[in-house]
Design a protein around this motif. Structure first.
Motif, PDB file in Angstrom:
ATOM      1  N   LYS A  53       0.915  -1.372  -0.248  1.00  0.00           N
ATOM      2  CA  LYS A  53       0.012   0.072   0.068  1.00  0.00           C
ATOM      3  C   LYS A  53       0.927   1.379  -0.002  1.00  0.00           C
ATOM      4  CE  LYS A  53      -3.959  -2.167   0.121  1.00  0.00           C
ATOM      5  NZ  LYS A  53      -4.922  -2.159   1.067  1.00  0.00           N
ATOM      6  N   GLN A  88      -5.964   1.801  -3.134  1.00  0.00           N
ATOM      7  CA  GLN A  88      -4.922   1.557  -2.251  1.00  0.00           C
ATOM      8  C   GLN A  88      -5.174   1.904  -0.869  1.00  0.00           C
ATOM      9  OE1 GLN A  88      -2.433   0.184  -4.228  1.00  0.00           O
ATOM     10  NE2 GLN A  88      -1.031   1.676  -3.260  1.00  0.00           N
ATOM     11  N   LEU A  98      -6.164   1.187   3.373  1.00  0.00           N
ATOM     12  CA  LEU A  98      -5.992   0.180   4.016  1.00  0.00           C
ATOM     13  C   LEU A  98      -7.285  -0.276   4.744  1.00  0.00           C
ATOM     14  CD1 LEU A  98      -3.438   2.182   6.672  1.00  0.00           C
ATOM     15  CD2 LEU A  98      -2.792   0.362   4.856  1.00  0.00           C
TER      16      LEU A  98
END
Length: 657
Positions: free
Chosen positions: A219, A272, A274
């Motif tokens: 990420k 992208q 989390l």
């Protein structure tokens, strides 16, 4: 952009200054803290409230006090406490006090919380602590707990029930004094379960090499690599350890990773962001001291890696166009630069992707483009349009689902370049990479912009709202959703309103970030049925509390330069029954014909009322009755055209294919 980036310095510094959450020492004679200790310092955070709007703690550092009360949905005690909190909010609102409720209960959904708040007619914002990180750091135990926070020191001045002690503590903070009572034991409310706290002792056992490094690699490293857009390269544990407090702070405030779509609304490619579990794992690992543990360091493999010249997923472009170099001065406003270059495609061409590589991304605000036909040649056989665009943080534009972007052969390519000065002279030389299809696709990728030429943001207004829409005349499939505003853009959403009145949210950014503007491509194209309105809602922050605001004393209207503002939402789509061999330009014309009504009709009823002629168009109210030939008090499209026969829409950025 520089100013916007500088705005992050204060919260980062605060995060670096205080990572550990130490226990709160109660004065003699008062109740001692329970094991759920009150923090000595309240760290920054951002949470989304029940209305899908982001609430950022340190943004409200100007407030004399912040009150936070915990609550649980469906609880009689919380309902009563919420009404009391509502009264407190009304009593202290004019004094600048910020009042929130905090819902850390894992069983409470945002929709259910919003429904209960609406039923109670609550105006207080309810912050959804879905990952429980804020509740954990505050030491929350049960519903009905009140925290009075002093923003001057970011400390908890009072913790306890919402009673006379809470009011006295709040009054003391407003008076610049220390409250006499700072801690009152509260056992009335139901406990709120924090499952992760039971495992807090094991946070130090979180594996760096097996759990943490893979998240960072997946990420973060694409930007945080040598020569990348990130300010440092994640190429070792030592680097991550050194930046751990800042990483924790940027995660808690939702600034990193730079992906801002609300996870409850839609599913998008290149996500992208989390996950909830990844967020908690990273924060808990850092709060445990970011231990190295045993095992290898996977990030060492990045030591010699550099940012690729072109996107890794696409590789080297088939054709690269170099735009003329432009010297950007150190200061001042730079007029738009219109660069025209020969079209590298002599024959009609279909593009599968477009990538723009800025020469100096610090000063390049945007690029928009279009094909210019050769006036001496026959009309092109395929439609022309944009040949790419760029905004800060943009990703490559990739066509999908057997579709392509058409570029007629011959003529020229025009690129509109918008530069923003940064206090130092520099030279930009942008390159455009074209990825071509070897054979024509089946579908044509189209685009349109939802906007309003009556944009008007009053001086000093912190949460000004603008609404506009397009009405689709036929079935279409949405491929890309792209919102754009300048430094005052705060929040944006796109929803569909069907002919029968049913609504569905397609995209929501609780907090818009000018520095990271990107396409949001649905995992599956979204079917838009004929007659559906695509409604864009923008919220702007024109207050003095917006650190990136160029001039909070100014009434802002539409303008091309960065100190001005835009209300802009591009959608990329294809008509359901249009193919390369069956072009439907008539549908494009009908769609664009809906823009004028859609840009003014803020109540979405399909007409324009006198009160909806506002801002730059308010002067036209005097002629309203004259053109209202049906005497309905509303203007249809034909009547509106008579009111604005010679008026051109405010100049907008060219839509992108």
């Amino acid at each position: 952009m520089k100013r916007a980036l500088l705005a992050t310095a204060a919260p980062i510094a605060a995060g670096l200054a205080c990572l550990a959450l130490a226990g709160f020492a109660a004065p003699a004679g008062q109740a001692a803290d329970t094991p759920n200790a009150t923090p000595q310092h309240v760290d920054d955070f951002q949470l989304t409230d029940q209305t899908r709007l982001a609430q950022h703690l340190y943004y409200f550092g100007y407030s004399p006090a912040i009150v936070v009360m915990t609550r649980t949905n469906g609880s009689a005690l919380s309902r009563d406490a919420s009404q009391a909190l509502e009264k407190l909010n009304a009593a202290y609102k004019d004094k600048g006090v910020v009042v929130w409720a905090l819902d850390s209960n894992l069983g409470d959904s945002r929709d259910a919380v919003a429904a209960e708040a609406a039923k109670q007619n609550l105006t207080v914002r309810i912050l959804m602590d879905e990952q429980q990180l804020v509740g954990e750091s505050l030491g929350v135990q049960r519903e009905g707990e009140v925290f009075v926070i002093n923003p001057k020191t970011w400390t908890v001045a009072y913790r306890g029930p919402l009673d006379g002690h809470a009011n006295a503590a709040l009054d003391a903070v407003l008076a610049g004094q220390a409250p006499q009572v700072t801690r009152v034991a509260d056992t009335a409310g139901k406990p709120i379960a924090f499952p992760e706290k039971a495992h807090a002792a094991q946070f130090a056992d979180i594996s760096y090499d097996k759990q943490i490094a893979p998240i960072l690699q997946d990420k973060c490293v694409s930007c945080h690599v040598n020569g990348g857009i990130g300010p440092f390269a994640m190429n070792s544990y030592a680097v991550v350890k050194g930046f751990a407090p800042m990483i924790r702070e940027t995660i808690r405030t939702r600034r990193m990773p730079p992906y801002f779509a609300d996870p409850h609304i839609g599913a998008f490619k290149n996500d992208q962001g989390l996950t909830a579990d990844q967020t908690k794992l990273l924060v808990h690992w850092i709060e445990a001291g970011a231990p190295r543990g045993d095992g290898p360091d996977p990030l060492l493999a990045n030591a010699n890696k550099t940012a690729p010249e072109w996107p890794t997923a696409l590789g080297k472009p088939d054709v690269v166009v170099e735009l003329p170099a432009f010297k950007v001065p150190a200061t001042g406003l730079v007029e738009y630069q219109n660069q025209v270059v020969p079209n590298p495609f002599k024959q009609d061409t279909w593009l599968k992707a477009i990538a723009m590589k800025p020469g100096d991304r610090r000063v390049l605000h945007h690029v928009v483009s279009n094909h210019i036909p050769d006036p001496n040649a026959p009309p092109p056989a395929i439609p022309g349009g944009s040949v790419g665009s760029y905004t800060p943080g943009a990703q490559p534009q990739i066509m999908a689902d057997n579709s392509g972007a058409p570029v007629p052969g011959g003529g020229k390519l025009h690129f509109q370049m918008h530069y923003t000065t940064m206090g130092k002279e520099t030279v930009d030389k942008t390159e455009v990479g074209f990825y071509t299809l070897k054979t024509p696709p089946e579908y044509i990728k189209r685009s349109a912009v939802i906007s309003t030429f009556s944009l008007y943001i009053p001086a000093g207004e912190a949460r000004h709202q603008e609404v506009a829409y397009l009405t689709f005349p036929a079935d279409a499939y949405l491929y890309t959703l792209y919102p754009h505003a300048h430094y005052r853009g705060y929040h944006v959403e796109l929803k569909e309103v069907l002919p029968d009145g049913k609504q569905a949210m397609l995209l929501s950014l609780p907090k818009y970030d000018f520095n990271w503007q990107r396409d949001y491509d649905p995992v599956k194209p979204i079917l838009v049925k004929a007659g559906t309105k695509l409604v864009a809602t923008w919220v702007y922050d024109n207050s003095t509390h917006n650190p990136a605001n160029p001039d909070p004393k100014r009434n802002v209207t539409w303008g091309e330069q960065t100190p001005d503002e835009m209300m802009y939402f591009r959608v990329n789509y294809r008509w359901a029954d249009e193919t390369v061999s069956h072009v439907r330009n008539d549908l494009q014309q009908k769609l664009f014909a809906s823009q004028m009504i859609g840009s003014l009709d803020s109540n979405l009823d399909g007409y324009v009322e006198k009160s909806e002629l506002k801002g730059p168009l308010a002067g036209l109210q005097a002629k309203f009755d004259e053109v209202d030939i049906h005497h309905t008090g509303k203007l249809d499209a034909a009547e509106l055209a008579k009111l604005l026969p010679s008026r051109r829409r405010a100049k907008q950025e060219t839509p992108d294919v």
